[in-house]
Motif scaffolding. Sequence first.
Motif, PDB file in Angstrom:
ATOM      1  N   THR A  96       0.840  -1.052  -0.194  1.00 14.90           N
ATOM      2  CA  THR A  96      -0.042  -0.042   0.073  1.00 14.90           C
ATOM      3  C   THR A  96       0.756   1.265   0.007  1.00 14.90           C
ATOM      4  O   THR A  96       0.326   2.484   0.168  1.00 14.90           O
ATOM      5  N   GLN A  97       2.028   1.048  -0.036  1.00 15.01           N
ATOM      6  CA  GLN A  97       3.015   2.282  -0.084  1.00 15.01           C
ATOM      7  C   GLN A  97       3.624   2.459  -1.208  1.00 15.01           C
ATOM      8  O   GLN A  97       3.385   1.684  -2.248  1.00 15.01           O
ATOM      9  N   VAL A  98       4.522   3.654  -1.492  1.00 13.89           N
ATOM     10  CA  VAL A  98       4.881   3.919  -2.825  1.00 13.89           C
ATOM     11  C   VAL A  98       6.498   3.967  -2.577  1.00 13.89           C
ATOM     12  O   VAL A  98       7.095   4.428  -1.644  1.00 13.89           O
ATOM     13  N   GLU A  99       7.150   3.805  -3.673  1.00 11.03           N
ATOM     14  CA  GLU A  99       8.453   4.011  -3.786  1.00 11.03           C
ATOM     15  C   GLU A  99       8.768   4.962  -5.081  1.00 11.03           C
ATOM     16  O   GLU A  99       8.442   5.006  -6.109  1.00 11.03           O
ATOM     17  N   LEU A 100       9.679   6.127  -4.531  1.00  5.03           N
ATOM     18  CA  LEU A 100       9.971   7.077  -5.656  1.00  5.03           C
ATOM     19  C   LEU A 100      11.335   6.833  -6.339  1.00  5.03           C
ATOM     20  O   LEU A 100      12.208   6.291  -5.415  1.00  5.03           O
ATOM     21  N   SER A 101      11.181   6.902  -7.679  1.00  3.60           N
ATOM     22  CA  SER A 101      12.739   6.640  -8.089  1.00  3.60           C
ATOM     23  C   SER A 101      13.095   7.895  -9.198  1.00  3.60           C
ATOM     24  O   SER A 101      12.111   8.393  -9.778  1.00  3.60           O
ATOM     25  N   VAL A 126       6.946   6.228   2.895  1.00  3.26           N
ATOM     26  CA  VAL A 126       6.247   5.365   4.006  1.00  3.26           C
ATOM     27  C   VAL A 126       5.218   6.226   4.920  1.00  3.26           C
ATOM     28  O   VAL A 126       5.515   7.155   5.429  1.00  3.26           O
ATOM     29  N   ASN A 127       3.951   5.592   4.912  1.00  6.77           N
ATOM     30  CA  ASN A 127       2.930   6.563   5.951  1.00  6.77           C
ATOM     31  C   ASN A 127       2.640   5.398   6.978  1.00  6.77           C
ATOM     32  O   ASN A 127       1.899   4.475   6.852  1.00  6.77           O
ATOM     33  N   PRO A 128       3.474   5.597   8.009  1.00  6.64           N
ATOM     34  CA  PRO A 128       3.326   4.451   9.186  1.00  6.64           C
ATOM     35  C   PRO A 128       2.006   4.901  10.037  1.00  6.64           C
ATOM     36  O   PRO A 128       1.673   4.384  11.134  1.00  6.64           O
ATOM     37  N   ASN A 129       1.252   6.025   9.654  1.00  9.78           N
ATOM     38  CA  ASN A 129       0.025   6.254  10.486  1.00  9.78           C
ATOM     39  C   ASN A 129      -1.173   5.570  10.120  1.00  9.78           C
ATOM     40  O   ASN A 129      -1.395   5.070   8.938  1.00  9.78           O
ATOM     41  N   THR A 184       1.616  15.001  -6.537  1.00  7.22           N
ATOM     42  CA  THR A 184       1.002  14.604  -5.266  1.00  7.22           C
ATOM     43  C   THR A 184       0.516  13.407  -5.270  1.00  7.22           C
ATOM     44  O   THR A 184      -0.269  12.526  -6.069  1.00  7.22           O
ATOM     45  N   LEU A 185       1.032  12.755  -4.151  1.00  9.09           N
ATOM     46  CA  LEU A 185       0.767  11.272  -3.836  1.00  9.09           C
ATOM     47  C   LEU A 185      -0.245  11.200  -2.475  1.00  9.09           C
ATOM     48  O   LEU A 185       0.365  11.694  -1.580  1.00  9.09           O
ATOM     49  N   PHE A 186      -1.154  10.439  -2.667  1.00  9.77           N
ATOM     50  CA  PHE A 186      -2.195  10.004  -1.425  1.00  9.77           C
ATOM     51  C   PHE A 186      -1.786   8.806  -0.988  1.00  9.77           C
ATOM     52  O   PHE A 186      -2.190   7.645  -1.611  1.00  9.77           O
ATOM     53  N   VAL A 187      -1.294   8.494   0.260  1.00 12.86           N
ATOM     54  CA  VAL A 187      -0.568   7.147   0.562  1.00 12.86           C
ATOM     55  C   VAL A 187      -1.369   6.849   1.416  1.00 12.86           C
ATOM     56  O   VAL A 187      -1.600   7.405   2.620  1.00 12.86           O
ATOM     57  N   PRO A 188      -2.060   5.316   1.553  1.00  9.91           N
ATOM     58  CA  PRO A 188      -3.036   4.908   2.540  1.00  9.91           C
ATOM     59  C   PRO A 188      -2.120   4.944   3.879  1.00  9.91           C
ATOM     60  O   PRO A 188      -1.015   4.663   3.806  1.00  9.91           O
ATOM     61  N   GLY A 189      -3.138   4.775   5.030  1.00  9.23           N
ATOM     62  CA  GLY A 189      -2.383   4.833   6.357  1.00  9.23           C
ATOM     63  C   GLY A 189      -2.531   3.148   6.598  1.00  9.23           C
ATOM     64  O   GLY A 189      -2.769   2.363   5.663  1.00  9.23           O
ATOM     65  N   THR A 190      -2.126   2.854   7.858  1.00  7.00           N
ATOM     66  CA  THR A 190      -2.160   1.362   8.116  1.00  7.00           C
ATOM     67  C   THR A 190      -3.755   0.709   8.042  1.00  7.00           C
ATOM     68  O   THR A 190      -3.604  -0.704   8.296  1.00  7.00           O
ATOM     69  N   GLU A 191      -4.722   1.504   8.473  1.00  2.00           N
ATOM     70  CA  GLU A 191      -5.868   1.009   8.728  1.00  2.00           C
ATOM     71  C   GLU A 191      -7.019   1.252   7.596  1.00  2.00           C
ATOM     72  O   GLU A 191      -6.995   2.264   6.948  1.00  2.00           O
ATOM     73  N   LEU A 230      -9.744  12.080  -2.132  1.00  5.41           N
ATOM     74  CA  LEU A 230      -8.557  11.216  -2.389  1.00  5.41           C
ATOM     75  C   LEU A 230      -8.035  10.566  -1.181  1.00  5.41           C
ATOM     76  O   LEU A 230      -7.436   9.471  -1.068  1.00  5.41           O
ATOM     77  N   LEU A 231      -8.143  11.205  -0.030  1.00  4.98           N
ATOM     78  CA  LEU A 231      -7.466  10.847   1.207  1.00  4.98           C
ATOM     79  C   LEU A 231      -8.600   9.368   1.595  1.00  4.98           C
ATOM     80  O   LEU A 231      -8.066   8.278   2.158  1.00  4.98           O
ATOM     81  N   ALA A 232      -9.708   9.921   1.494  1.00 10.61           N
ATOM     82  CA  ALA A 232     -10.738   8.848   1.938  1.00 10.61           C
ATOM     83  C   ALA A 232     -10.575   7.484   1.106  1.00 10.61           C
ATOM     84  O   ALA A 232     -11.077   6.337   1.260  1.00 10.61           O
ATOM     85  N   PHE A 233     -10.584   7.675  -0.228  1.00 10.40           N
ATOM     86  CA  PHE A 233     -10.338   6.831  -1.518  1.00 10.40           C
ATOM     87  C   PHE A 233      -9.132   6.015  -0.948  1.00 10.40           C
ATOM     88  O   PHE A 233      -9.313   4.737  -1.044  1.00 10.40           O
ATOM     89  N   ALA A 234      -8.039   6.665  -0.730  1.00  5.83           N
ATOM     90  CA  ALA A 234      -6.797   5.949  -0.612  1.00  5.83           C
ATOM     91  C   ALA A 234      -6.962   5.040   0.805  1.00  5.83           C
ATOM     92  O   ALA A 234      -6.636   3.634   0.841  1.00  5.83           O
ATOM     93  N   ASP A 235      -7.619   5.466   1.844  1.00  8.29           N
ATOM     94  CA  ASP A 235      -7.929   4.407   2.916  1.00  8.29           C
ATOM     95  C   ASP A 235      -8.791   3.635   2.828  1.00  8.29           C
ATOM     96  O   ASP A 235      -8.610   2.553   3.376  1.00  8.29           O
ATOM     97  N   HIS A 236      -9.942   3.709   2.091  1.00  7.33           N
ATOM     98  CA  HIS A 236     -11.229   2.930   1.773  1.00  7.33           C
ATOM     99  C   HIS A 236     -10.406   1.670   0.925  1.00  7.33           C
ATOM    100  O   HIS A 236     -10.978   0.459   1.425  1.00  7.33           O
TER     101      HIS A 236
END
Lengths: 209, 279
Positions: free
Chosen positions: B139-144, B177-180, B198-205, B220-226
Amino acid sequence: MGQIVEEGSNPTMNDRFPDDEILIERAQKGDESAFDTLVRKHEARAYQYAYRLTRNAEEAADVVSEAFVRAFNALQNFKGQSAFTTWLYRILTNCFLDVRKRDRNRPTVPLESPFRTDEGELERQVADTADTPHEEAERSERERRIEAAVATLPEYQRAMIVMYHGEMMSYEDIAAALDLPIGTVKSRLNRARLSLREILKKNEELFRL
Amino acid sequence: MNQDKARDFFSAYYEGNLDAGLRQTVEQKLRTDAALQAEYRAFEETMEDLGTLKFDRVVVPASLSEKIANRLREDRLKRQEPASRGVRIWVRSLGFAALAAVAVIGAVMSMRSSGGASVAGTVPQFNAPDQMSFLMRGTQVELSYKPSSARVIDVAVGPSMQRQTVQAGQKLLSPLVNPNAHAVVFNVQIEGEKSGSTLFVPGTEKSDTLTGQGKVSDFLLAFADHYRLPVLVSSGDLNKPVTWDFGADEPLDAAKAALGDMGFVIEQKIDGLVGVSDH
């Protein structure tokens, strides 16, 4: 480098900047850069007025900063019924009065003190005149005394004297800036001049002792 | 006319603004009252002094512009906070963790010479020099990023920002990494470029909330989390108002239902992210 506002010059008259109306319209639509341009356009003039009121560089900068924040927050209420500069004078005056109310015991910088700028101290500068050295000395002394007297006027009277005699604003402009009827401006300015005369008279008596 | 009343007219008399009748009255009073006449002469002198007074030349401090700009910036930030309370909550809860997530750039960044052996086994291929890419890692992202000339890259999460210079021939690899618990926004900007990513990265829940309304950024925040999917936004106004319903099983269908009519293009990117743009 600091910027010197020349006596008699109008620091707002600068062809580099778009008209206030255009900048305000853009700023009211949310363009913050347009407001930043308005700030750059008017900051020197605003500082000149604030400095003449406060006679303290730091306090003048505080007044100007606070005034631009208030102007930004109230920009949607600005309907263009007066010039932006007139509106800004009102905000600056209110900020000055508020700062003084909040900080009654702040010491006033003695008139004899040199200016302090980022570049260090500057000698007080007086415009050249065609007077003889003796006349010039006498004039300078008289000017110093009258400036000292203006500085001791109550804040509101000082603002009126500075607006009319320092900023060369008309009664109409002052009325618009302070949101007062012209008749009230005239009577208050008359009282400010009478107060100034009284202060000068007392100071002259002190000098005689 | 008494003395007090006469004094009220000193300025108008001096400036010649009294009508004829009043002017005569004042003049009569001045002629018959020596003390008042002396006062008026002193007043005239004061007016002349004020008229010729050269107020000080004012030196505008060089720091004034910066001081005003700082005050405006502070005020704008203050005003933005209450308006985006939801965002502020995650920024606050993110706290130190947010800093840690961004700091990862400096800590785990892998640099290698062009053509050299790969340090990380998951290095994505670059289609062209200077192109930045994002690869989905769970669920995370790597930037290159591999620039052809030295570039500065800024990655910001809320108020925290990490800046890194990448030299020509080097490759930057960094997990975002979003550890939240809840999704956060990473803003990635290459210095000198007009637009960033701009990246919306999901949290852990995972969020079970199905409906909502707010700005596109809130959606987009809600979308990423859902849907537990990172979203990459390359362009578009994220402040537009929108309502959403995550009743659809397919994430892209839900995104298209919410944003499709607003001119946004939604796509499943080859690197696994959901792409959003307005063209």
